[in-house]
Write a protein that holds these residues in place. Structure first.
Motif, mmCIF file in Angstrom:
data_model
loop_
_atom_site.group_PDB
_atom_site.id
_atom_site.type_symbol
_atom_site.label_atom_id
_atom_site.label_comp_id
_atom_site.label_asym_id
_atom_site.label_seq_id
_atom_site.Cartn_x
_atom_site.Cartn_y
_atom_site.Cartn_z
ATOM 1 N N VAL A 96 0.858 -1.180 0.000
ATOM 2 C CA VAL A 96 0.000 0.000 0.000
ATOM 3 C C VAL A 96 0.896 1.232 0.000
ATOM 4 O O VAL A 96 1.842 1.312 0.788
ATOM 5 C CB VAL A 96 -0.930 0.015 1.242
ATOM 6 N N THR A 97 0.592 2.165 -0.883
ATOM 7 C CA THR A 97 1.333 3.430 -0.952
ATOM 8 C C THR A 97 0.372 4.586 -0.742
ATOM 9 O O THR A 97 -0.687 4.629 -1.361
ATOM 10 C CB THR A 97 2.013 3.604 -2.327
ATOM 11 N N LEU A 98 0.758 5.497 0.138
ATOM 12 C CA LEU A 98 0.088 6.788 0.277
ATOM 13 C C LEU A 98 1.081 7.819 -0.222
ATOM 14 O O LEU A 98 2.231 7.837 0.216
ATOM 15 C CB LEU A 98 -0.246 7.087 1.740
ATOM 16 N N MET A 99 0.652 8.671 -1.144
ATOM 17 C CA MET A 99 1.552 9.698 -1.676
ATOM 18 C C MET A 99 0.840 11.045 -1.665
ATOM 19 O O MET A 99 -0.349 11.129 -1.915
ATOM 20 C CB MET A 99 2.048 9.317 -3.063
ATOM 21 N N GLN A 100 1.597 12.044 -1.359
ATOM 22 C CA GLN A 100 1.083 13.405 -1.247
ATOM 23 C C GLN A 100 0.415 13.863 -2.543
ATOM 24 O O GLN A 100 -0.599 14.554 -2.511
ATOM 25 C CB GLN A 100 2.245 14.314 -0.888
#
Length: 131
Positions: A96-100
């Motif tokens: 899982v990736t959270l990116m701005q």
């Protein structure tokens, strides 16, 4: 009768298909941090699948990894697994990736905050892996 069945199958397929990158999707509010996120893309890197979300709130200095780690587990369980089931994928691992803001996969973007977390998939559950 066949027309009704074909229409039903088409409708079910359309409703269960994941949204492709670039298509608008309703933002979700994460249950722990309260950040708004939107699905960005799903990447097949079999046996690992990567699911990426944009979260503009990551730009805030008040947001750190500890404040979103439980949300990332929630995204794996509640977002990644259903999307992968819809495309008949059987992942061994999910990242899982959270990116701005949107980042090209694999590109280094020093000014853009990103968090990553890895999970093993067993018995329909996301199990956190020590990265």
């Amino acid at each position: 009768m066949i027309t009704r069945i074909a229409l039903f199958v088409s409708l079910i397929s359309a409703l269960s298909a994941p949204v492709a990158a670039g298509e608008p999707e309703v933002e979700r509010v994460l249950p722990v941090s309260g950040l708004s996120v939107a699905f960005f893309d799903l990447i097949d890197d079999t046996p690992t699948w990567r699911i990426r979300f944009t979260a503009p709130g990551l730009a805030s200095e008040d947001v750190d990894y500890a404040s979103v780690s439980d949300d990332m587990a929630w995204l794996c369980q509640e977002e990644a697994l259903p999307r992968l089931e819809a495309v008949a994928a059987s992942p061994e691992h999910i990242v899982v990736t959270l990116m701005q803001e949107p980042v090209e996969f694999g590109a280094a973007m020093p000014g853009i905050r990103q968090f990553f977390e890895s999970y093993t998939v067993e018995d329909g559950l996301c199990i956190w892996e020590v990265y």
